[in-house]
Design a protein around this motif. Structure first.
Motif, PDB file in Angstrom:
ATOM      1  N   VAL A 195      24.403  11.459 -30.333  1.00 19.23           N
ATOM      2  CA  VAL A 195      24.168  11.103 -29.155  1.00 19.23           C
ATOM      3  C   VAL A 195      23.919  12.205 -28.260  1.00 19.23           C
ATOM      4  O   VAL A 195      23.661  13.612 -28.479  1.00 19.23           O
ATOM      5  N   PHE A 196      23.121  12.195 -27.792  1.00 21.90           N
ATOM      6  CA  PHE A 196      21.740  13.051 -27.223  1.00 21.90           C
ATOM      7  C   PHE A 196      21.520  12.799 -25.334  1.00 21.90           C
ATOM      8  O   PHE A 196      21.636  11.228 -25.609  1.00 21.90           O
ATOM      9  N   ARG A 197      21.502  13.699 -24.697  1.00 18.32           N
ATOM     10  CA  ARG A 197      21.782  13.503 -23.408  1.00 18.32           C
ATOM     11  C   ARG A 197      20.927  14.839 -22.347  1.00 18.32           C
ATOM     12  O   ARG A 197      20.778  16.640 -23.714  1.00 18.32           O
ATOM     13  N   TYR A 198      21.225  14.832 -21.679  1.00 17.76           N
ATOM     14  CA  TYR A 198      21.202  16.169 -20.839  1.00 17.76           C
ATOM     15  C   TYR A 198      22.125  16.890 -20.667  1.00 17.76           C
ATOM     16  O   TYR A 198      22.886  16.586 -19.711  1.00 17.76           O
ATOM     17  N   PRO A 199      22.243  18.403 -21.041  1.00 11.72           N
ATOM     18  CA  PRO A 199      22.868  19.205 -20.854  1.00 11.72           C
ATOM     19  C   PRO A 199      23.761  19.061 -19.781  1.00 11.72           C
ATOM     20  O   PRO A 199      23.030  19.777 -18.730  1.00 11.72           O
ATOM     21  N   PRO A 200      25.411  19.542 -20.227  1.00  9.85           N
ATOM     22  CA  PRO A 200      25.407  20.136 -18.618  1.00  9.85           C
ATOM     23  C   PRO A 200      25.106  21.302 -18.055  1.00  9.85           C
ATOM     24  O   PRO A 200      25.131  22.328 -19.560  1.00  9.85           O
ATOM     25  N   GLY A 201      25.639  21.358 -16.972  1.00  2.88           N
ATOM     26  CA  GLY A 201      24.451  22.463 -16.442  1.00  2.88           C
ATOM     27  C   GLY A 201      23.148  22.803 -16.167  1.00  2.88           C
ATOM     28  O   GLY A 201      23.198  24.064 -15.157  1.00  2.88           O
ATOM     29  N   ALA A 202      22.292  22.277 -17.165  1.00  4.75           N
ATOM     30  CA  ALA A 202      21.172  22.617 -16.941  1.00  4.75           C
ATOM     31  C   ALA A 202      20.678  21.820 -15.900  1.00  4.75           C
ATOM     32  O   ALA A 202      20.935  21.301 -14.365  1.00  4.75           O
ATOM     33  N   SER A 203      19.093  22.620 -14.860  1.00  3.81           N
ATOM     34  CA  SER A 203      18.840  22.310 -13.940  1.00  3.81           C
ATOM     35  C   SER A 203      17.257  22.146 -14.188  1.00  3.81           C
ATOM     36  O   SER A 203      16.457  21.860 -13.390  1.00  3.81           O
ATOM     37  N   ALA A 204      17.034  22.602 -14.963  1.00  4.26           N
ATOM     38  CA  ALA A 204      14.942  22.280 -15.082  1.00  4.26           C
ATOM     39  C   ALA A 204      15.079  21.104 -16.136  1.00  4.26           C
ATOM     40  O   ALA A 204      15.704  20.409 -16.468  1.00  4.26           O
ATOM     41  N   ARG A 205      13.634  20.738 -15.869  1.00  6.73           N
ATOM     42  CA  ARG A 205      13.398  18.672 -16.337  1.00  6.73           C
ATOM     43  C   ARG A 205      13.615  18.452 -17.333  1.00  6.73           C
ATOM     44  O   ARG A 205      12.973  19.692 -17.823  1.00  6.73           O
TER      45      ARG A 205
END
Length: 312
Positions: A103-113
């Motif tokens: 699974v690839f995804r946007y990391p939890p807690g991240a904010s940068a694009r």
């Protein structure tokens, strides 16, 4: 992971487009090459800041092709059977599109694009080569932004009028990509292990006050994958790079507490913490006391009974 990916392709197809921005998508036409030859299927560019974004072979069980995915800015997260793998800028991942365990995804807690380029490909020879690369080196590869294939992908997916990519050109890029990934991985593996660990320690010392220093950033500086760096560093030193970064920061902070009258907030800043609260929590977790108490009566720099609490 903060969520469990489902296997409902219809639901995923409805939800997926709303979680990322598709900047460019170029399908590659089939020029009827033999099945053993590499065949590029599509390439494109996309980005997201949406924590709901994810993709997985769980919703693509019939898609028997490979995905080359290159982060150009920000960071993503690949989670497979071996665990989580942060995907920082300059890192490429190579995964089977139908791999239900990835699974690839946007990391939890991240904010940068997080912005990435991709190239999908098939063909029995190319698939065998990709599978061999992943089996030997893992799914992540450090690839220079100046690499010819990356420059080609940037150019092909740049904004402007619609265009097509000749199948023969895309096929040639697949060959070149697999060769470049192999060369990058072999160079990293051939580097003397003690030399890599020594270079990592020097780089940690140089960037100790940089709060953006992480294992991913360190690996990118050294031109290797996070997995290779961690594996090699642990084999040579007996601990992980993350452990060494935190221990070095705490050692430096302890010296400043003992030898200077600097405010704790300034010591935290100089030793790589974003704020005094995070520094204090880390210091107390390892030493069992507040920095102010340690300054008043310094115990041993790192109590060996508490050393196990450092993150490995």
């Amino acid at each position: 992971m903060a969520f469990t990916p489902h296997s409902d392709r219809g639901r995923w197809m409805r939800e997926h487009p709303g979680t990322y921005l598709l900047h460019r998508f170029l399908p590659i036409s089939d020029d009827l090459t033999p099945a053993s030859f590499p065949r590029a299927l599509s390439l494109g560019r996309a980005s997201t800041t949406n924590p709901a974004y994810w993709s997985s072979g769980r919703v693509r069980p019939d898609d028997a092709y490979w995905i080359f995915h290159y982060a150009t800015s920000g960071a993503g997260l690949l989670v497979d059977r071996a665990g989580p793998h942060p995907v920082s800028a300059g890192t490429a991942m190579l995964v089977r599109a139908d791999d239900s365990g990835a699974v690839f995804r946007y990391p939890p807690g991240a904010s940068a694009r997080w912005e990435w380029l991709w190239l999908t490909f098939a063909g029995t020879t190319a698939s065998t080569m990709a599978a061999d690369l992943v089996a030997r080196h893992g799914p992540l590869f450090a690839l220079d932004p100046a690499d010819a294939v990356i420059r080609w992908l940037r150019s092909a997916t740049a904004g402007g009028r619609a265009r097509t990519v000749p199948p023969w050109d895309a096929r040639e890029q697949v060959w070149r990509l697999l060769s470049d990934l192999a060369e990058s991985a072999e160079r990293a593996a051939a580097r003397p292990k003690d030399a890599l660990a020594a270079a990592a320690r020097r780089r940690i010392a140089q960037r100790l006050g940089d709060y953006e220093l992480s294992v991913e950033a360190l690996a990118r500086d050294l031109g290797v994958s996070r997995e290779h760096l961690t594996r090699t560093f642990r084999r040579v030193t007996g601990s992980s790079p993350r452990h060494h970064i935190e221990e070095s920061r705490l050692r430096s902070a302890g010296q400043l507490l003992r030898e200077t009258g600097l405010p704790i907030v300034e010591i935290a800043r100089q030793c790589g913490w974003r704020d005094a609260q995070t520094f204090t929590a880390a210091f107390r977790r390892v030493h069992g006391c507040l920095p102010s108490a340690w300054r008043a009566s310094p115990p041993r720099l790192i109590d060996p009974r508490r050393k196990k609490r450092l993150a490995l």
